[in-house]
Design a protein around this motif. Structure first.
Motif, short mmCIF file in Angstrom:
data_model
loop_
_atom_site.label_atom_id
_atom_site.label_comp_id
_atom_site.label_asym_id
_atom_site.label_seq_id
_atom_site.Cartn_x
_atom_site.Cartn_y
_atom_site.Cartn_z
N LEU A 163 -10.16 -11.76 0.21
CA LEU A 163 -10.64 -10.71 1.09
C LEU A 163 -12.15 -10.68 1.10
O LEU A 163 -12.76 -10.47 2.14
CB LEU A 163 -10.08 -9.35 0.66
N SER A 164 -12.75 -10.91 -0.05
CA SER A 164 -14.19 -10.88 -0.13
C SER A 164 -14.79 -12.00 0.69
O SER A 164 -15.85 -11.85 1.28
CB SER A 164 -14.64 -10.99 -1.57
N ALA A 165 -14.13 -13.09 0.72
CA ALA A 165 -14.63 -14.21 1.48
C ALA A 165 -14.67 -13.91 2.96
O ALA A 165 -15.34 -14.57 3.73
CB ALA A 165 -13.76 -15.43 1.22
N PHE A 166 -13.98 -12.87 3.33
CA PHE A 166 -13.87 -12.52 4.72
C PHE A 166 -14.99 -11.61 5.19
O PHE A 166 -14.88 -10.95 6.18
CB PHE A 166 -12.52 -11.87 4.97
N VAL A 167 -16.08 -11.59 4.43
CA VAL A 167 -17.19 -10.70 4.76
C VAL A 167 -17.74 -10.97 6.15
O VAL A 167 -18.20 -10.08 6.83
CB VAL A 167 -18.29 -10.80 3.68
N ALA A 168 -17.63 -12.20 6.57
CA ALA A 168 -18.10 -12.54 7.91
C ALA A 168 -17.33 -11.82 8.99
O ALA A 168 -17.79 -11.66 10.11
CB ALA A 168 -18.00 -14.05 8.13
N SER A 169 -16.16 -11.33 8.66
CA SER A 169 -15.30 -10.71 9.67
C SER A 169 -15.83 -9.38 10.16
O SER A 169 -15.45 -8.92 11.22
CB SER A 169 -13.90 -10.51 9.12
N LYS A 170 -16.72 -8.74 9.40
CA LYS A 170 -17.24 -7.45 9.86
C LYS A 170 -18.02 -7.62 11.17
O LYS A 170 -18.14 -6.69 11.94
CB LYS A 170 -18.12 -6.82 8.80
N SER A 171 -18.56 -8.81 11.38
CA SER A 171 -19.30 -9.03 12.61
C SER A 171 -18.44 -9.73 13.66
O SER A 171 -18.92 -10.09 14.72
CB SER A 171 -20.54 -9.87 12.32
N PHE A 172 -17.18 -9.93 13.36
CA PHE A 172 -16.27 -10.63 14.26
C PHE A 172 -15.91 -9.76 15.46
O PHE A 172 -15.37 -8.69 15.31
CB PHE A 172 -15.00 -11.03 13.50
N LEU A 173 -16.27 -10.23 16.65
CA LEU A 173 -15.92 -9.54 17.90
C LEU A 173 -15.34 -10.57 18.85
O LEU A 173 -15.79 -11.70 18.91
CB LEU A 173 -17.16 -8.90 18.54
N PHE A 174 -14.33 -10.18 19.60
CA PHE A 174 -13.79 -11.06 20.62
C PHE A 174 -14.75 -11.08 21.80
O PHE A 174 -15.30 -10.06 22.18
CB PHE A 174 -12.42 -10.57 21.08
N ALA A 175 -14.95 -12.24 22.36
CA ALA A 175 -15.85 -12.37 23.49
C ALA A 175 -15.13 -11.90 24.76
O ALA A 175 -14.24 -12.56 25.26
CB ALA A 175 -16.29 -13.83 23.64
N THR A 176 -15.51 -10.75 25.23
CA THR A 176 -14.96 -10.22 26.46
C THR A 176 -16.10 -9.62 27.26
O THR A 176 -17.20 -9.43 26.76
CB THR A 176 -13.93 -9.11 26.19
N GLU A 177 -15.84 -9.29 28.51
CA GLU A 177 -16.87 -8.67 29.33
C GLU A 177 -17.22 -7.28 28.82
O GLU A 177 -18.35 -6.84 28.92
CB GLU A 177 -16.42 -8.60 30.79
N GLN A 178 -16.25 -6.58 28.26
CA GLN A 178 -16.49 -5.25 27.74
C GLN A 178 -16.57 -5.35 26.22
O GLN A 178 -15.62 -5.72 25.56
CB GLN A 178 -15.35 -4.31 28.14
N GLN A 179 -17.76 -5.02 25.66
CA GLN A 179 -17.95 -5.15 24.22
C GLN A 179 -17.20 -4.04 23.48
O GLN A 179 -17.26 -2.88 23.86
CB GLN A 179 -19.43 -5.09 23.89
N THR A 180 -16.50 -4.42 22.41
CA THR A 180 -15.75 -3.48 21.59
C THR A 180 -16.54 -3.17 20.33
O THR A 180 -17.04 -4.08 19.68
CB THR A 180 -14.39 -4.08 21.21
N LEU A 181 -16.63 -1.90 19.96
CA LEU A 181 -17.31 -1.52 18.74
C LEU A 181 -16.34 -1.58 17.57
O LEU A 181 -15.18 -1.24 17.70
CB LEU A 181 -17.89 -0.12 18.86
N VAL A 182 -16.84 -1.99 16.39
CA VAL A 182 -16.02 -2.06 15.20
C VAL A 182 -15.87 -0.63 14.65
O VAL A 182 -16.81 0.14 14.58
CB VAL A 182 -16.68 -2.98 14.14
N ASP A 183 -14.65 -0.27 14.23
CA ASP A 183 -14.38 1.05 13.68
C ASP A 183 -14.75 1.06 12.20
O ASP A 183 -13.97 0.65 11.35
CB ASP A 183 -12.90 1.40 13.87
N ASP A 184 -15.98 1.51 11.87
CA ASP A 184 -16.45 1.52 10.49
C ASP A 184 -15.71 2.52 9.63
O ASP A 184 -15.81 2.48 8.40
CB ASP A 184 -17.95 1.79 10.44
#
Length: 165
Positions: free
Chosen positions: A12-33
């Motif tokens: 799970l720790s290795a997945f730190v990069a995932s916090k910035s993971f966003l799907f590329a779409t026309e409408q940007q989605t915000l991450v639910d912190d």
């Protein structure tokens, strides 16, 4: 195959990069912190932590993000609001892309021995553990789900993460 709970935090720790993971779409989605686990880590709760028996105060990983073949130190603090006794279990799933590598149910009390804890678990707990991630981890996207329950099927906690090696 025995899959130690202590290997879940490194994955799970290795997945730190995932916090910035966003799907590329026309409408940007915000991450639910609000579902992010406090501390320097990539972990997210599966749902609102207030529904869980374990309140996680903090999980820190060093280094963050983890490095293949290098030592990883995990520091965690939390509080069990109810006593967790023998026969508690954890469902663990690890996927590499769409391929399931691990899908198992493990005895939570057996796994806690890896961090020098024994059941029953109750009250405030803290641990530090040092592990080394294998240098042979193939490049790709990994997802991990760790869902823990009491012997009466009450949810202790649920954590998930995604990482890109």
């Amino acid at each position: 195959m025995k899959f130690s709970l202590i290997f879940v935090p490194p994955f799970l720790s290795a997945f730190v990069a995932s916090k910035s993971f966003l799907f590329a779409t026309e409408q940007q989605t915000l991450v639910d912190d609000s579902l992010s686990v406090p501390g320097e880590n990539p972990l997210e709760f599966c749902s609102d932590q207030s529904d869980y028996i374990l309140t996680i105060d903090n999980v820190d990983l060093d280094p963050n993000p983890p490095q293949k073949g290098k030592p990883l130190q995990i520091k965690a603090r939390g509080n069990f609001t109810e006593k967790v006794e023998q026969d508690a279990y954890i469902d663990i799933q690890v996927k590499y892309g769409l391929i399931t590598l691990v899908n198992t149910k493990a005895d939570l009390c057996d796994q806690m021995k890896e961090v020098d804890e024994t059941c029953p678990l109750d009250g405030a707990k803290a641990f530090t553990k040092r592990v080394t991630l294998p240098k042979e981890i193939p490049p790709g996207t990994y997802t991990v789900l760790a869902d823990a329950y009491t012997k009466d099927d009450d949810r202790i906690t649920c954590l998930k993460a995604t990482v890109h090696f």
